[in-house]
Write a protein that holds these residues in place. Sequence first.
Motif, PDB file in Angstrom:
ATOM      1  N   GLU A 283       0.817  -1.217   0.000  1.00 31.16           N
ATOM      2  CA  GLU A 283       0.000   0.000   0.000  1.00 31.16           C
ATOM      3  C   GLU A 283       0.848   1.264   0.000  1.00 31.16           C
ATOM      4  O   GLU A 283       0.565   2.225  -0.732  1.00 31.16           O
ATOM      5  CB  GLU A 283      -0.912  -0.006   1.221  1.00 31.16           C
ATOM      6  N   VAL A 284       1.902   1.272   0.809  1.00 29.02           N
ATOM      7  CA  VAL A 284       2.729   2.477   0.931  1.00 29.02           C
ATOM      8  C   VAL A 284       3.995   2.390   0.099  1.00 29.02           C
ATOM      9  O   VAL A 284       4.944   3.162   0.303  1.00 29.02           O
ATOM     10  CB  VAL A 284       3.084   2.759   2.412  1.00 29.02           C
ATOM     11  N   ASN A 285       4.052   1.434  -0.838  1.00 30.96           N
ATOM     12  CA  ASN A 285       5.121   1.402  -1.845  1.00 30.96           C
ATOM     13  C   ASN A 285       6.502   1.118  -1.252  1.00 30.96           C
ATOM     14  O   ASN A 285       7.506   1.698  -1.681  1.00 30.96           O
ATOM     15  CB  ASN A 285       5.130   2.745  -2.595  1.00 30.96           C
ATOM     16  N   LYS A 377       5.241  11.607  -0.317  1.00 31.48           N
ATOM     17  CA  LYS A 377       4.725  12.891   0.179  1.00 31.48           C
ATOM     18  C   LYS A 377       3.824  13.550  -0.857  1.00 31.48           C
ATOM     19  O   LYS A 377       2.742  14.077  -0.522  1.00 31.48           O
ATOM     20  CB  LYS A 377       5.883  13.832   0.542  1.00 31.48           C
ATOM     21  N   LYS A 378       4.226  13.510  -2.106  1.00 32.57           N
ATOM     22  CA  LYS A 378       3.406  14.085  -3.167  1.00 32.57           C
ATOM     23  C   LYS A 378       2.082  13.342  -3.295  1.00 32.57           C
ATOM     24  O   LYS A 378       1.014  13.956  -3.393  1.00 32.57           O
ATOM     25  CB  LYS A 378       4.170  14.039  -4.487  1.00 32.57           C
ATOM     26  N   SER A 379       2.143  12.012  -3.244  1.00 36.07           N
ATOM     27  CA  SER A 379       0.932  11.196  -3.397  1.00 36.07           C
ATOM     28  C   SER A 379      -0.012  11.377  -2.215  1.00 36.07           C
ATOM     29  O   SER A 379      -1.230  11.514  -2.400  1.00 36.07           O
ATOM     30  CB  SER A 379       1.303   9.716  -3.540  1.00 36.07           C
ATOM     31  N   GLN A 445      -5.849   1.951  -1.354  1.00 38.84           N
ATOM     32  CA  GLN A 445      -6.095   3.354  -1.670  1.00 38.84           C
ATOM     33  C   GLN A 445      -5.091   3.889  -2.678  1.00 38.84           C
ATOM     34  O   GLN A 445      -5.348   4.897  -3.336  1.00 38.84           O
ATOM     35  CB  GLN A 445      -6.029   4.189  -0.387  1.00 38.84           C
ATOM     36  N   PHE A 446      -3.934   3.218  -2.796  1.00 37.87           N
ATOM     37  CA  PHE A 446      -2.907   3.604  -3.756  1.00 37.87           C
ATOM     38  C   PHE A 446      -2.655   2.443  -4.714  1.00 37.87           C
ATOM     39  O   PHE A 446      -2.749   1.272  -4.327  1.00 37.87           O
ATOM     40  CB  PHE A 446      -1.600   3.975  -3.048  1.00 37.87           C
ATOM     41  N   ASN A 447      -2.323   2.786  -5.936  1.00 39.72           N
ATOM     42  CA  ASN A 447      -2.028   1.777  -6.946  1.00 39.72           C
ATOM     43  C   ASN A 447      -0.646   2.051  -7.520  1.00 39.72           C
ATOM     44  O   ASN A 447      -0.419   3.082  -8.162  1.00 39.72           O
ATOM     45  CB  ASN A 447      -3.097   1.811  -8.051  1.00 39.72           C
ATOM     46  N   TRP A 448       0.279   1.134  -7.277  1.00 40.47           N
ATOM     47  CA  TRP A 448       1.649   1.304  -7.747  1.00 40.47           C
ATOM     48  C   TRP A 448       1.952   0.241  -8.798  1.00 40.47           C
ATOM     49  O   TRP A 448       1.749  -0.948  -8.571  1.00 40.47           O
ATOM     50  CB  TRP A 448       2.640   1.163  -6.590  1.00 40.47           C
TER      51      TRP A 448
END
Length: 557
Positions: A283-285, A377-379, A445-448
């Motif tokens: 999730e947090v890459n 931080k940007k994401s 919530q994030f897609n990497w």
Amino acid sequence: MDLEEAKEFRERCTQCAAVSWGLTDEGKYYCTSCHNVTERSKEVINTGAIPNTKIQAINRGLKRKRKLEKGWDWYVCEGFQQILYQQAEALKTLGVGPELKVLEDNPSHSDWDSEPDLLSDFSCPSFVESGTDSQPDGHTPKPFPISKVSQSETASICSGSLDGVEYSLRKEKGIVKMTMPRTLAFCYLSLLWQRETITLSDLLRFVEEGHIPYINAFQHFPEEMKLYGRDKGIFAIESWPTYEDIYKKVIEIAKFLDLPRFPDITEDSYLHPNILCMKYLMEVNLPDEMNDLTCQVVKMTGIGEVDFLTFDPIAKMAKTVKYDVQAVAVIVVVLKLLFLLDDSLEWTLSNIAEKYNEKNKEDKPWFDFRKWYQVMKKSIDEKKQKWEEARAKYLWKSEKPLYHSSIDRAVVYKRREMVVSLQKQFSALVDSTPTVDKKSPSSFQFNWTEGDSARTCFHGHGLQGILKKKGQSLTTKNSLYWLSTQKFCRSYCKHVTTYEESNFSLSYQFIINLFSFLLRIKTSSLHEEVSLIEKILFKRKYGKTKKKSRSRKGRKY
């Protein structure tokens, strides 16, 4: 009602002494201040036999209410049954197993033409399946006590439900009163019993995104269930559910219902920290290689043991694990083990990784903490801004108008029609149509993705610049560690020391804020969980600190 026609009635109200009258559909006078209905009716002047007579009043007559206008006789508990049923159906659409049930009976009330077969209590949603297979050891849960009033009682002018006034005045003394937040606690208990792949933070996020009915859930009641007056305070809610509040209510309900031990959380369960840590690393890459370290921390602390993870409400110290918060706390501890997060070492290691990656572009890249920080931080800033805007623009008013009493119904509906009409006209003038973006439900919530030039994916990056070989095993180059909380409160206090950002490094603050936003929890809650894991992991160090403090006290005269 017609306020103009009631102006000629000038008597004072017996309840509030006001002189402000309106007319009901039956032609009776009612006080617009306190809604007291009198026995006086507007007189009819028969002018048929008197020619050229000016008509002073017109008899409104007794308007026979249609069945739909009168509505059903219903109780507050049935309203909550409706909401629980809606939430269970929504969870099924999200992929929860079909064996999930929340009610003993389908509350469609299609047979309410006759006297309704009302349920006088709630049962925990996990234990309402037919048979006793879902209840281990033959344990029968305690019923949820919601008392019923007399069947002959009719809905008053103050509420659409039969017992709305009584229910709103009832205080919680020895009972657990059903509320909207407790419907979510019931849902989570059911998910936990089924060991589903939805954590508490996921459940609350799905509520926030509109996938699970909660805010204005009452507007999906059948048209025959009239809701007004005191019912508003029971079913209408204008605040988002919080993690800590629902978590406390989960334990509260489970203990009150005397529920048995839940099914074991084993290593192959989704809620096991090893699996959840992998999920949140993705999730947090963060690099996949970090999962080996999180598994070691889980093993060393013992937080992956079945007895530690399994919820047992009837135990002496009844508590359920915050599975998602615990997994994230483990990741924070691993990040501190690798990078120290003291605003110095992490940047030194980033310089080493950056130089290596520039010289060895064909090899597997080393994980660069600085580059990861910039990407994340940007994401997270973009995600947080969208989230704040969505909350600010959220329309709390329901599509179904709410009114204080049955007398106000006509006025409220008329105003609502006018508002909708004006909104349409305004939208036509500005050539825009209001649209609400409803996201499709997702556990992430994030897609990497690999190869994304705009956002670097760090999943495949290595930890070679951070680890070193020691014999047959790998160990961290960093040999230092600082404790998030060095002094805990005494045994009678159930929390650790308060989290104050100014006392910690900027890197640690960023990590805590990142995961806190991800789970929609307070930063202090995550800091506390990190501190508790460190207390287990470094118990020897805490033991030495405790001995030192005792020896100092002994020297005092």
